[in-house]
Design a protein around this motif. Sequence first.
Motif, PDB file in Angstrom:
ATOM      1  N   THR A 101      -4.068   7.460   2.136  1.00 41.28           N
ATOM      2  CA  THR A 101      -5.163   6.783   3.058  1.00 41.28           C
ATOM      3  C   THR A 101      -5.468   5.421   2.482  1.00 41.28           C
ATOM      4  O   THR A 101      -5.269   5.078   1.207  1.00 41.28           O
ATOM      5  CB  THR A 101      -6.360   7.761   3.228  1.00 41.28           C
TER       6      THR A 101
ATOM      7  N   PHE B 241      -4.300   5.460   7.544  1.00 38.93           N
ATOM      8  CA  PHE B 241      -2.877   5.358   6.812  1.00 38.93           C
ATOM      9  C   PHE B 241      -2.418   3.872   7.093  1.00 38.93           C
ATOM     10  O   PHE B 241      -2.688   3.216   8.012  1.00 38.93           O
ATOM     11  CB  PHE B 241      -2.015   6.503   7.035  1.00 38.93           C
TER      12      PHE B 241
ATOM     13  N   LEU C 120       0.635  -1.231   0.152  1.00 39.64           N
ATOM     14  CA  LEU C 120       0.037   0.065   0.172  1.00 39.64           C
ATOM     15  C   LEU C 120       1.014   1.290   0.170  1.00 39.64           C
ATOM     16  O   LEU C 120       2.110   1.178   0.517  1.00 39.64           O
ATOM     17  CB  LEU C 120      -0.841   0.013   1.263  1.00 39.64           C
ATOM     18  N   LEU C 121       0.571   2.459  -0.670  1.00 34.19           N
ATOM     19  CA  LEU C 121       1.298   3.664  -0.690  1.00 34.19           C
ATOM     20  C   LEU C 121       1.166   4.025   0.964  1.00 34.19           C
ATOM     21  O   LEU C 121       0.133   4.373   1.351  1.00 34.19           O
ATOM     22  CB  LEU C 121       0.703   4.649  -1.699  1.00 34.19           C
ATOM     23  N   PRO C 122       2.494   4.260   1.363  1.00 36.06           N
ATOM     24  CA  PRO C 122       2.442   4.775   2.945  1.00 36.06           C
ATOM     25  C   PRO C 122       2.044   6.108   3.111  1.00 36.06           C
ATOM     26  O   PRO C 122       1.564   6.264   4.232  1.00 36.06           O
ATOM     27  CB  PRO C 122       3.965   4.398   3.182  1.00 36.06           C
ATOM     28  N   TRP C 123       1.845   6.977   2.123  1.00 41.61           N
ATOM     29  CA  TRP C 123       1.527   8.435   2.145  1.00 41.61           C
ATOM     30  C   TRP C 123       0.144   8.514   1.949  1.00 41.61           C
ATOM     31  O   TRP C 123      -0.344   9.730   1.785  1.00 41.61           O
ATOM     32  CB  TRP C 123       2.516   9.178   1.188  1.00 41.61           C
TER      33      TRP C 123
END
Lengths: 268, 262
Positions: free
Chosen positions: A93, A133, A88-91
């Motif tokens: 939601t 997040f 998942l993109l950490p930045w």
Amino acid sequence: MDVIRLTNLYKNFPRFDQGAVQTGNHPVLTNFSLTLDRSKITVLIGRSGCGKTTLLHILAGLCSVDRGSIDPVDLSRRSGVVFQDHRLLPWATVEANLMLALHVRKDLSKQAKRDRVINVLGSLGLEKTLNSFPAELSGGMAQRVALGRALLLEPELFLLDEPFAALDAITRAEMQNLLLDLHISTPTTTLFVTHDLDEASLIADRILVMDQGRICSDIAVDLPHPRHSQDGTLRALKDRIEAALNNGTPKAPFIDTPLRSNQEQPYV
Amino acid sequence: MIISFVVKQKLRSLLLVSTLPIVIVVLWEIVGRLGLTNSYLLPSPSAIWLAAVELWERGHLQRHLLVSVSRVLTGFSVSASLALSLAALHHGLPVVRRIMSVPMEAIRVVPPLAMVPVLILWLGIGEASKLAIIVLASFFPIYLSARTALASTDTRLLEMAKTLRLSRIEQTWFIVIPSAMPGLLTGLRLGFGYAWRALVGAEMIAAAAGLGYLIIDSEELARTDRIFVGIFAIAATGLLLDAIFLRVLPKDNRSGMLKGVF
């Protein structure tokens, strides 16, 4: 998509010496052929380096084949992938991560996309994480979001590369049940890569044992769900897989020896 | 209760950072007043302050400040645009990077001040040669940070993006740039610092105004107090601009970049 047919696939990776000079090729898949049954869960099991992840990457379009054919040719565009890590993109939601999966769907309005995201989260029991997040989620929750992301693609082929390997035993069991529930509600052709004998025997409709780039055993599993790992039939199935794994190198390019069984006809 | 706690914390923090500078200035003043140092070589803080007030009242200090700040901002803008564009080009086309690598490395290791005579010959003694010094000084920190940041994108995220059928442009916008953002911002901040530090060198080239010129001019007039005014003005303005830079420049707004998917 009725059936997926892989015919005579060859894949080599270059081999380098210490000075980064290519010294030859390392064959990963050699004359590999396989037909995947529609709407079934096929589990691919094998030791590290046997070529199972490479095969999955080829099907996902992340890696090309040197030779051979894949039918349908646009298979990678019809597949959804869940990796061992959630990716998942950490930045972003949870909502943004899931919306990314629908970015290519130009036919859907933003509201329709959002509704789908909320529906998928609901089906995974993650409604409350919409604005969270990834760092705020547990490993199991993050992996469920990753599962949801692949589901949003509405894939015709579901590719799972050891998706629950990094989870604790309890969460792993929950995830396996969740996968089976999703499969019952929407049967999708699934290729599931794992190292875990228990996992393979619990979820598979068919088990392919892979060694050195070839399938050395093809076992059909005709057992109803839910299954219990302590069940005698399942233990016999695991012994069968283990024996296939230990036998090692196949004698022929493809040994098609489906061993069918059900509760009345156990693996003994 | 909470407000007083916050105020206390802020006061404590302020005290912590300001104690050492205050102690240094007080000791410096005492040493100066006791005549332990040569006032020509090391004027006391009070003498420097008086020189600063005098320059301010005559309007000189403001003029020098304004010229220097606009010079640095112009040079930095040119440098940042060039460095970010080239880093993006080299990231996308590694062949171009390899072709350009030797000349780029050669320019990188040459101190910008060594280029001054050539720059005067090529660009004259006008504004262009001064800007060139600032650009040379600040280009490489921005370029190298940007290249490293772009190259350090997690390949697993790019694989994931491919499975979502995102195009290369979409992968760049949604994955590569947000992932490189902290490195890009650090590079810009470093580059801005280098641009400011190159100011005196740039203003050594036949300048008629600017903080660098103020220092050089004061040296010729043997006004050490004014030299220190120039040095402190560079330090204070540099700190202030760095603080403004941190507030004004795009923040780490990576989640905002995903607004395109909503």
